[in-house]
Design a protein around this motif. Sequence first.
Motif, PDB file in Angstrom:
ATOM      1  N   CYS A 188       5.022   9.090  -1.932  1.00  0.00           N
ATOM      2  CA  CYS A 188       4.476   8.041  -1.074  1.00  0.00           C
ATOM      3  C   CYS A 188       5.073   8.234   0.551  1.00  0.00           C
ATOM      4  O   CYS A 188       6.437   8.764   0.379  1.00  0.00           O
ATOM      5  CB  CYS A 188       4.985   6.727  -1.359  1.00  0.00           C
ATOM      6  N   LYS A 209       5.960   6.606   2.843  1.00  0.00           N
ATOM      7  CA  LYS A 209       6.837   5.292   3.620  1.00  0.00           C
ATOM      8  C   LYS A 209       8.194   5.710   3.099  1.00  0.00           C
ATOM      9  O   LYS A 209       8.609   6.067   1.569  1.00  0.00           O
ATOM     10  CB  LYS A 209       6.458   3.894   2.857  1.00  0.00           C
ATOM     11  N   HIS A 224       9.944   3.946   0.145  1.00  0.00           N
ATOM     12  CA  HIS A 224       9.118   4.084  -1.046  1.00  0.00           C
ATOM     13  C   HIS A 224       9.565   5.345  -1.707  1.00  0.00           C
ATOM     14  O   HIS A 224       9.750   5.850  -2.952  1.00  0.00           O
ATOM     15  CB  HIS A 224       7.739   3.975  -0.963  1.00  0.00           C
ATOM     16  N   MET A 259       9.230   7.260  -5.328  1.00  0.00           N
ATOM     17  CA  MET A 259       7.742   7.196  -5.584  1.00  0.00           C
ATOM     18  C   MET A 259       7.467   8.684  -5.268  1.00  0.00           C
ATOM     19  O   MET A 259       6.917   8.847  -4.272  1.00  0.00           O
ATOM     20  CB  MET A 259       7.087   6.122  -4.878  1.00  0.00           C
ATOM     21  N   SER A 308       0.632  -1.168  -0.081  1.00  0.00           N
ATOM     22  CA  SER A 308      -0.043  -0.154   0.158  1.00  0.00           C
ATOM     23  C   SER A 308       1.024   1.242   0.073  1.00  0.00           C
ATOM     24  O   SER A 308       2.119   1.111   0.385  1.00  0.00           O
ATOM     25  CB  SER A 308      -0.885   0.012   1.223  1.00  0.00           C
ATOM     26  N   HIS A 309       0.275   2.224  -0.511  1.00  0.00           N
ATOM     27  CA  HIS A 309       1.122   3.569  -0.613  1.00  0.00           C
ATOM     28  C   HIS A 309       0.273   4.710  -0.005  1.00  0.00           C
ATOM     29  O   HIS A 309      -0.485   5.050  -0.802  1.00  0.00           O
ATOM     30  CB  HIS A 309       1.446   3.858  -2.134  1.00  0.00           C
ATOM     31  N   PRO A 310       0.698   5.315   1.059  1.00  0.00           N
ATOM     32  CA  PRO A 310       0.150   6.552   1.676  1.00  0.00           C
ATOM     33  C   PRO A 310       0.359   7.611   0.903  1.00  0.00           C
ATOM     34  O   PRO A 310       1.661   8.118   1.332  1.00  0.00           O
ATOM     35  CB  PRO A 310       0.336   6.404   3.236  1.00  0.00           C
TER      36      PRO A 310
HETATM   37 CU    CU Z   1       4.759   3.501  -0.806  1.00  0.00          CU
END
Ligand code: CU
Length: 734
Positions: free
Chosen positions: A715, A717, A720, A725, A662-664
Amino acid sequence: MPTGTELGWLVMLSCLLAVGGGVVLLAWAIAGLAGRATRGNDATALPSLQHRYARGEIGREEYQRGRAELLRSRSDPPSSSLAGSTVSRPHRLEVWAAGLSLAAGLIHLVAAPEHLREWWGYGYFFLAAAIGQVLYAQLLFRGDRRGPAFYAAGLLGTLGIIALYVATRTVGIPVFGPAAGEVEPIGALDLPSKLVELALVVVLAILLQRSRSAGVRASEAQSTPSGPSDERRVDRDQRSYRLSRRALLLGLAGGAVGLLGFLAIAERWLPRRSPARAAEPGEGLLAASPRARAANGTMEIQLTAEEVAWELAPGKRIKALSYNGQVPGPELRVREGERLRVVFTNRLSVPTTIHWHGVDVPNPMDGVPDLTQPAVQPGDTFVYEFDARPAGTRWYHTHFASTQQLDRGLYAPLIIEPAEPEPNPPDREYTLVLSAWVTGQGSLLPPSDGMMGGMMGGMMGPRSSDPGYDTLAVNGKAFPATQPLLVREGDRVRLRLINASGARTHLIFLEGHRLRVTHTDGNPLQQPVTVDAVPIAPAERYDVEFTADRPGVWSLHDLLPGQTEAGLRVQVVYDGHEGQTEAPLRRDAAGLALWSYAAGRGADTLPVPAGSTRDYRLTLSGGMMGSDVWTINGRAYPDTDPLPVRRGDRVRLRLFNMSMESHPMHLHGHSFRLNAIGVRRLAAPLVKDVVDVQPMEAAELEFVADNPGNWLFHCHKPMHMEGGMVALVRYESG
Ligand code: CU
Ligand code: C2O
C-alpha cells in the motif's frame, strides 16, 4: 514586525539603491577617465603644433602662444577630474582588488547558465554582474588611481550584490521571475564567491580611505604653481591615453571571448526542446532536468537530497526535504531506452533512498532499503543507473521511513518520452505534481478516501492513514501561489497529473472544460475517455488532455471537501485574458461524469507469459479500533507470506479490502493489467502500477514475471506501508 515578504521588499529596494548608487558613481569615475583622455588629446595637440611650426604652416609667435595656452590649460585642475587622479603603476592593493573582482566575476559567469535555465532574467542578471565585475577588475588593474568615487562605486556595488545574496537565501525577493518570493537554497559556488566579495569589500574600503587622504594632498599640491615637469606630465598623459585605448580593446576582446564561452556553456546545458513538448509558456513551472550527457550517450544527473526552507504560500513557510533544493525535485526527462545515471548524494541528517516508481529497473536499482540496497547514509553517495523504460509519466521518490520523508517533499516527476516521437503530440504540456502537507498552520482536512464508493464518507472518523494534512499543493505551491498554466486558444493541452500526496485522493476538475483521459499510470488507453473530473489516488498518474476552446481564466481544482480551499487550485489562463476574473467555482461533484477504472480500455503493452499461471489471494485489513497495524492475509510485514514466482509466469493477485480505508496498492518492477475492479471485469484491462482498492471492494490484477529480483507489493500510504501492508514478490530460480 514586518512579514517575510515585506522584509524581502525592503531588502530588495535597499539593494537596488546600493547597486544603482554604485553604477552612478562608476559612471562618474569613468567620466573622469574620459575627461583625462580628452586632455590626452590636448597633449597630442602639442606635437602637432610643433609639426605645423616645423613645416612652416604657423609662425613662431603663434606656436609659442599656442604652446603656452596648452600648458596652462593642463596645469589647471580639470573640472571633471577626480581628486587624486594621477597616473602610475597599480598599487599593490589595487592588484589585489582587481584579482578579487575578476574572481567574483568569473564565478558569476560560471553560474550564469544555471540561472538562465531558471529564467532569462536571472541568467542575464548574473551575466551583467559578471561583466561588471570583470570590467571593474580591468579598470583597477590599469592602476589609474581614480579616487574616492571609483572605489566607493565598487564598494557599494559589491555590498549590494552581497546583500541581494543574503536576501535571496533568507527572506526571498518578492518580485522578478518564476522563483519570486522563494528562498533559494545555498549552492556550491556560494561560499567561495561570497568570501571573495567580502575580501574585495575590505580591500576597496582601505583603498577608498587612502584615496580620500591622497585626494587632500593632491589638491594641495595642485595649488602650487607647476614647474619644469610640464613636459614630463605631457608624456605621461599621452602614455595613459594609449594605454587606455589598448585596455579598452583588450576589455572588449575579453568580453567577446567571455560571451562566446557563456553561450557555448548555455547551449550545452540548456535543456533541448523535445518535439513532444511545446514548452515555452510552461517553462519554469517545474525546474528542468539538471542533465548532462556523458560521453557514452548516458544521461548523467546529479541529485542531492537536502533540507530546504520552503514557502508553500505567502507566509506559509516550512522546513521541507528536497531534491536539489526544489519541491518537487527536478523533472527528469529522458527518451525510452536511454540510459540514466543518477549520482545521488544524501545531505540530509537521516538515511534515505530513491525509488523509481513505475520504471522497470533492475532489482539492485529499485531503492528499497535493506532489500535491494543499504540505505544511503548522511553524506554518502549512491549511483543509480538503468535504462529508462517503459515510456510514460513516471516519478521518483524516497523509499525510506516514508511517514517522515514522503510528505515532506522528496518526490519528483520522471518523464520517459516514447522512443519514436509521438505522431500527434499536444501543443502544450504541463506536469502537475499534487502533494499534501502538514504545516500546523490551517484547519485539518476531512478524509478524502472511501468516498468514491459513495457510502463511507466522513462517518468513519479520523483515519490512521492521515497524519493531519492542512495544506495541499500543486508543484510545491498552494493557491494562490500556484503558477498559472498559460494556454492559447485552440491548443490541445496535455496535463501529466502525478499524485505525490502520501494519503490523499484528489478529484481533479477543470472549470469550463472537459478532460480526456489518455494514460493510466503512464500507459496508454486505446482511446481517450472524456470525463468531467478525474479521481487520482496516492501514487497514481493520469495524463489528461483538454482543448483550449473557451478563452478566459479558469481554475483546475479539487472537488473533494475542503481541498480547493487547502490550496489545490491552479489557474488556466488564456493568452490575452490575463487578469480576467473567474466565475465562482464548482463545489462538489454532484451530477458529474467521473473517471473510473471500468470506463477505460487499456492498450495491452505487456509481455506475453511463457510459464504457468500463479494465483494469490490477498486480503487487506487492519486499522481496527484506531490501530496502526495493517495486514495482508492477517500478517504485517516482514511477517507477511512472500509471493514466490518464476521467470515467465503469469502472476495473478486477487485483492479484497476488508478495512475501512482505501489502499492504493503498488507493485515494484513491473506494470500490471487490471483485470477486474469490484464486480466489473474489464474487457480491455488497464495497464497500471497502482490500483486503489476501496473499502469492501475486490480487485484482480496480473503481471508477467519478467524482471528477476525481490520486489515489494505494498500500500502506498506511508502509514499503511509502515504499519505492515507489504508483501514480497520473490523470484525463485529454475
Ligand atoms: Cu493502505
Ligand atoms: Cu511509489 Cu514502493 O513506491
